[in-house]
Enzyme design. Structure first.
Site, mmCIF file in Angstrom:
data_model
loop_
_atom_site.group_PDB
_atom_site.id
_atom_site.type_symbol
_atom_site.label_atom_id
_atom_site.label_comp_id
_atom_site.label_asym_id
_atom_site.label_seq_id
_atom_site.Cartn_x
_atom_site.Cartn_y
_atom_site.Cartn_z
ATOM 1 N N SER A 107 -3.987 5.263 11.833
ATOM 2 C CA SER A 107 -4.553 4.356 10.837
ATOM 3 C C SER A 107 -3.997 4.697 9.463
ATOM 4 O O SER A 107 -3.836 5.873 9.127
ATOM 5 C CB SER A 107 -6.078 4.449 10.825
ATOM 6 N N GLU A 108 -3.706 3.656 8.686
ATOM 7 C CA GLU A 108 -3.009 3.823 7.411
ATOM 8 C C GLU A 108 -3.781 4.676 6.412
ATOM 9 O O GLU A 108 -3.215 5.184 5.448
ATOM 10 C CB GLU A 108 -2.714 2.459 6.790
ATOM 11 N N ASN A 109 -5.106 4.798 6.618
ATOM 12 C CA ASN A 109 -5.913 5.604 5.696
ATOM 13 C C ASN A 109 -5.968 7.076 6.099
ATOM 14 O O ASN A 109 -6.839 7.802 5.626
ATOM 15 C CB ASN A 109 -7.323 5.022 5.546
ATOM 16 N N GLN A 155 0.804 -1.225 0.000
ATOM 17 C CA GLN A 155 0.000 0.000 0.000
ATOM 18 C C GLN A 155 0.843 1.284 0.000
ATOM 19 O O GLN A 155 0.537 2.236 -0.713
ATOM 20 C CB GLN A 155 -0.938 -0.020 1.202
#
Lengths: 219, 224, 219, 224
Positions: D56-58, A103
Site C-alpha cells: 500500500s502506498e502509505n 503523490q
C-alpha cells in the site's frame, strides 16, 4: 544540554507566521497531527500554504484551517474525498488555490529539499497535463518531467514516542509522510503519544533521528 | 611543523591545543561532523559540560569516544575507519540518509582539513597535483557544500613552509566559497567578503610574520 | 510460497556473469559481504564493474577480486587507504579503470536508480573537476551538476538477520550502503548472521523490506 | 452495468467474478498493489494457496484483510482509507520508500481502475472533463509508470453505455503506453503492438457484440 521536549502545544507551534509554508503529516485520517494543527489554528495565522496529501475532511484539523480561511494554497495529491467539503466549497468559489502533485512526486520533492539537492527527473506525470509548463526530457527512451525541491518553513508531524534529543519512532501506517517532512522544514515539530528517557529507544530502530526534529510535545 | 623552527618566540599551538581552540567555538547542542585526520581530535578535547552530537557519514549520530581496548564492536567505526562507541540517544541509519543530513544543511558545523583555502572561501582538500596517487574524495564535497558552517583546521603552512591560505587555490577545488573560518597553529582567521580577517594570533608572532606565511592579504579584526 | 533463503553461498551468487555491474556493500571493513565476494571470486567471472565505497584492502574480498584481474572498472568515492595495495598497483599500471564519485552522489545515484527516477542535480562536486563533461546548472544561485542513476545487475550486501520473505535488519554501522544497494540491482543477495522465522522481525523495525531482496544466505 | 440489459444472453461477470478472474493471473509470490475501488476486491478472492504480498502506498507491505469489527488499529488503513491488518512478515516504511517501490519497478503487478484505455496502452484514470470536481491524482501516475505489469480492471463501458476502450483517450492521460492487459465484465483483452487482442469473451456474447461496445478495432487471439 539538548532538550527538545516542550510542555504545551502553544509553545510547540510558537513562531509560525502569516504566509508560512506548512507541511502537515498524515494520509487520510492516519498520522494527522490533529492537535498541532489546532494549535496553529489558535495562533490565528493566515495566508498559509499547506502541503499535505489530502485536503482535510469533516470539520477538524486541516478542514478547520480551510474553513477559517487561513489557507491561501494547498499542495496535495488527492484533495477529493467524501469528507472534503470545505476544500471543495472554497475551491469552487475560487477562494483557495490548488497545486496538484502526484503523490510520489510530492514525497520526493520534499525529500530532495531535505537532502540539499536541486531537483530531479521523474517519469510520473510526464505524459499528463501536470507536466505542462515544466521541463520535459527523454531519458533512457522515456519521457521525464523535472520537479523542484519543496522546502517549507514548518513541518507538523505525528509520531509515537520521542526522547529529549528528538529521536522519533512511529506507529504502524501513521508513519507515512512524517519522516520525509521532518527533513524538509526549517522548524519541525512532532506530537507524540509519550516521551521516553534518552537511551530507551533502540538505536537500530530510530526512524527519524533527532537531527531533523526541533520540538516534541505530548498530545 | 618544522617551518616554525625559525621563529622560536612564536608560541604556535600543538595539535591538541589547536583542537581545543576549535572546540571552544562549538556551542552546546551542536550537530557536528569532524573530518578524518586532525579534526577528529576535536571530540577528545571538547568542554565536558557541552552536549555535542557527533555525526559520521557511515550512518551514525551520537558517536562516543573510542572503546576500551578489546571491547569494541568491529562494525562500529567512524569515517576514518577507527573504532568508536555510541552514546545513549544515538542512532544508526543508512548511507543515503547520512548524506541527507550532510548535504541538506542539517549539520551545524563541520571541521575539515585542507590543502589550500582561498581568500574567497574556496576549499581544496581532496586532491593535489601528485598524479602518482589515485584520486579519492569520500564525503568531503557533500560536507563542504552542505554543512551550515564550515571550519577548516590545518597547519598554517605546508611541511616545506609554503602557505596554505592563498589568493586562489591551485589544487582542484572541493567546493567554492564555502569556508567560514580557519583555525591554524598560528591564528584564527575568518573568511569575509573582504577576504581573510585575522581574529587571533598566537603570542610571539607579529602581524608581519603571520602575513609572510600567508599567500593572500590579511586584515586584522582589531583594526576594524 | 515465498522462500528467499538459500542453502549455500554458491547458490546465492549463481547467475552472476562476465561483464556484470556489481554493487558491494561496506565502508572500510564494516559491513563488507566478504563471503559473498569470495563466492563471486570462485565463480571465475571477469570484466566486472564493481561499485563500492573503498577499493578493498589487504588480500581478501574486493582486493582479491582486483588482484585476480576480475575487475575492469571500479566506481567508488575513496579508493585510497593504507591497505589498498592491489588497487593502487593495477591503477598505476593502467590495468583498472576508476570512476571517482563523491560519496553522497554515489549513494544518491543508486537511490534514484532504485526509485525509478531519471537523475538529479546536486551541488556536491559542481565546482570541482569531477563535474567536467557533465551538465551544470545554477539553481537557487548555486552551481549544481546533473548526476545519472546508477543501476546494477547484482548487489551483494551484509545484514544481521533475515526471514524467508527477505526482510532484513542490520547491525550498527554495518548498515551503511546495504539498504540503498538492495534497491538498485536486478538481483540482490544478502548474507546474514542468522535466519529468523517469519513474523519474528518487528514490522516497525524492518530496515530493508523483502521486496528489495532476492536471496538470503547465512555466512 | 445496465448497458447490458439489452443482451440478456451475455453472462457478464459481476464484480466478484471479475476480481476472481484477475486474481487467477496473479502468480504465487507476487508483490501486488491494488488500486482503490474495484481492484481492492482482488485480494478477497485470490486463491488461498498462493502467497501474495500486497503493498500500500502509505507504507505497508504484507497487508492482510480487514480486521474484525471493533478490533482494528485506526492508523492502519489502505490506500482507499479502509481499515486493514498486517500479516506476519509484513513491514511498515515511510511514504518516500513506498514510492521507491512503486516507481522503481519493484511491484510485480498493479491492478488499476480506468476511465479510458487506448489501443496503444495509454491509460486515463485520474481526471474526466468534469470541471466542477477538483482534480485528484494520488499515486496513480507513479504506479502506472513504475509497476512491472499494469492490469486494468473495469466495466467494459460507462454507465451510459459508452466504450471505455478507445483508439485514443479523450481524458487527460495518467501515463502513456503502460497498460498490459484489461479485464472487463465482458472480456480479457491484451494491449499489443497491434492494438487490442481479445483473449477471452464471456459466454453468450458474440464477437460483433463485443466489438460494438468497444471504441477501437479488436483482434481475436484465437484467429492468430
Amino acid at each position: 544540554m539538548i532538550d527538545k521536549r516542550v510542555a504545551s502545544l502553544a509553545v510547540a507551534v510558537a513562531g509560525v507566521r502569516d504566509g508560512d509554508t506548512v507541511l502537515v503529516g498524515g494520509f487520510g485520517n492516519s498520522g494527522v497531527p490533529v492537535e498541532l494543527v489546532h494549535a496553529v489554528l489558535d495562533l490565528g495565522v493566515r495566508d498559509l500554504t499547506v502541503v499535505t496529501n489530502n485536503a482535510g475532511s469533516g470539520e477538524t484539523d486541516i478542514a478547520a484551517l480551510i474553513r477559517e480561511r487561513r489557507v491561501r494554497k494547498i499542495v496535495c495529491s488527492y484533495p477529493r474525498s467524501s469528507g472534503s467539503v470545505w476544500f471543495e466549497k472554497l475551491w469552487r468559489a475560487g477562494e483557495i488555490e490548488l497545486e496538484l502533485v502526484p503523490q510520489g512526486t510530492l514525497s520526493e520533492r520534499m525529500r530532495v529539499a531535505g537532502a540539499g539537492l536541486g531537483g530531479f527527473f521523474t517519469p510520473a506525470g510526464a505524459d499528463s497535463p501536470l507536466a505542462e509548463g515544466k521541463e520535459v526530457r527523454v531519458i533512457d527512451g522515456r519521457r521525464h518531467v523535472f520537479e523542484e525541491p519543496l522546502k517549507a518553513d514548518v513541518a507538523l508531524i505525528k509520531a509515537d514516542r520521542a526522547d529529549r534529543w528528538g529521536n522519533l519512532v512511529y506507529h504502524s501506517a501513521a508513519r507515512n509522510f512524517g519522516p520525509v517532512m521532518a527533513t524538509a522544514a526549517a522548524l519541525t515539530v512532532a506530537q507524540v503519544r509519550a516521551f521516553v528517557e534518552l537511551g530507551e529507544l533502540d538505536p537500530e530502530t530510530v526512524v527519524t533521528p533527532g537531527i531533523f526534529v526541533d520540538r516534541v510535545v505530548v498530545a | 611543523m618544522s617551518e616554525l623552527a625559525s621563529e622560536p618566540s612564536a608560541q604556535r599551538l600543538d595539535k591538541r591545543q589547536l583542537a581545543a581552540r576549535v572546540a571552544q567555538d562549538i556551542p552546546d547542542g551542536s550537530y557536528v561532523n569532524l573530518g578524518i585526520g586532525l579534526p577528529t581530535l576535536v571530540a577528545d578535547v571538547a568542554p565536558p559540560d557541552r552536549e555535542i552530537i557527533y555525526h559520521s557519514e557511515n550512518g551514525i549520530l551520537g558517536m562516543g569516544p573510542a572503546p576500551e581496548e578489546g571491547t569494541g564492536d568491529p562494525e562500529l567505526i567512524n569515517a576514518g575507519k577507527q573504532p568508536v562507541t555510541l552514546l545513549p540517544g544515538g542512532a544508526y541509519f543508512h548511507h543515503t540518509d547520512a548524506f541527507v543530513m550532510m548535504r541538506g544543511g542539517h549539520i551545524d558545523i563541520t571541521v575539515l582539513g585542507a590543502f589550500q583555502v582561498a581568500a574567497n572561501g574556496d576549499l581544496a582538500n581532496w586532491a593535489t597535483d601528485d598524479a602518482t596517487l589515485p584520486p579519492a574524495v569520500g564525503g568531503a564535497m557533500d560536507l563542504a557544500v552542505g554543512a551550515r558552517r564550515v571550519l577548516v583546521m590545518t597547519t598554517h603552512t605546508t611541511r616545506d613552509g609554503r602557505p596554505k591560505l592563498l589568493r586562489s587555490c591551485t589544487y582542484p577545488l572541493t567546493a567554492a566559497g564555502v569556508v567560514d573560518r580557519i583555525y591554524t597553529d598560528l591564528a584564527v582567521i575568518d573568511v569575509t567578503p573582504d577576504g581573510f580577517v585575522v581574529r587571533e594570533v598566537v603570542p610571539g608572532l607579529s602581524r608581519d610574520e603571520l602575513q609572510a606565511r600567508t599567500g593572500a592579504p590579511l586584515r586584522f579584526a582589531t583594526d576594524t
